[in-house]
Design an enzyme around this catalytic site. Sequence first.
Site, PDB file in Angstrom:
ATOM      1  N   TYR A   1       0.853  -1.182   0.000  1.00 61.73           N
ATOM      2  CA  TYR A   1       0.000   0.000   0.000  1.00 61.73           C
ATOM      3  C   TYR A   1       0.892   1.236   0.000  1.00 61.73           C
ATOM      4  CZ  TYR A   1      -3.789   3.113   1.731  1.00 61.73           C
ATOM      5  OH  TYR A   1      -4.707   4.118   1.912  1.00 61.73           O
TER       6      TYR A   1
ATOM      7  N   LYS B   1      -1.270  -1.113  -4.130  1.00 63.91           N
ATOM      8  CA  LYS B   1      -2.364  -0.147  -4.043  1.00 63.91           C
ATOM      9  C   LYS B   1      -1.674   1.209  -4.146  1.00 63.91           C
ATOM     10  CE  LYS B   1      -6.152   1.547  -1.114  1.00 63.91           C
ATOM     11  NZ  LYS B   1      -5.819   2.973  -1.059  1.00 63.91           N
TER      12      LYS B   1
END
Length: 316
Positions: free
Chosen positions: A139, A169
Amino acid sequence: MTTQKLSGLIAATYTPLDDQGHLNLSMIGPMVEHLFRVGIDGVYVCGSTGEGMSLSSEERRTVAEAYVQEIDKRVPVIIQVGHNSSREARQLAAHAQQIGADVISATCPSYYGINELSDLIDCMAEIAAGAPDLPFYYYHIPALTGSRIDVVEFLKRGCEEIPNLVGLKYTDTKLHEFQMCMETDQQRFDVVWGCDEMLLGALATGAQAAIGSTYNVAAPLYRRIIDAMNAGDQVEARRLQLCSITMVRVMSKYPFHTAMKAVLGMLGLPMGPCRPPQGRLALAEVEQLRAELTQIGFFDWCGTKTLESVPHTAET
């Protein structure tokens, strides 16, 4: 381990709390059914939107399990397990695998900043090893973690140490870097876009999936953006993206996630306040937010009927 790439709109889900700030698990079922009604293709649990960093590890396990049970394999469930303690994050990853989540994701520790690529790889390798049978997505959200590590280099070198690393992400605004990540190692990695108000640019760059907060309240709008792009109608796609930009600008006048929870309350989904330091909006702020959203036509195109009024309780 499945390596099928994510696709479509993935809602970064909210964690419902009661008026005292305790978990309100009774709202997870209605929230999930709402997301299915508006056409969501997956959920991302306990991320920034879900206040993962403001919850205890036990609370995070409880919320993750509730979402997995309610989704019941209908769409992918991604559990965000990042923590300032990489050992704690590894335990959360193991729990996600145990309860039947489909994917894990993690931010890097942020209190002690990570400045070296090798340190980031080592940290993510420890976390991902907690769930070796699940795909792992790093992330990347530098605005909150402060990390300035080159994510293209992370993908190139990280896959050598993290067997289940499948992608990112990507929550930043650098479309050139996003494109480079997608092209790395002959398009090996699944790079998921994470900036709602720039979805159109990401689609033009090649995005196939996006994770976002405002998909909870405006998924039909974003689906129309995707449809317009697929139909080659760039004028319409730009018009619709401008609706998103305007909506985000209105909500950003307030603490963003606090405002989003207020909007969910307006739509019949009382999710309570945020944990401190985010808190809740005052009633006057809620009514002002409602008025501003009405002015821009939000309740006409969000795809959900608004309530007559907002109760003077935690749902505001």
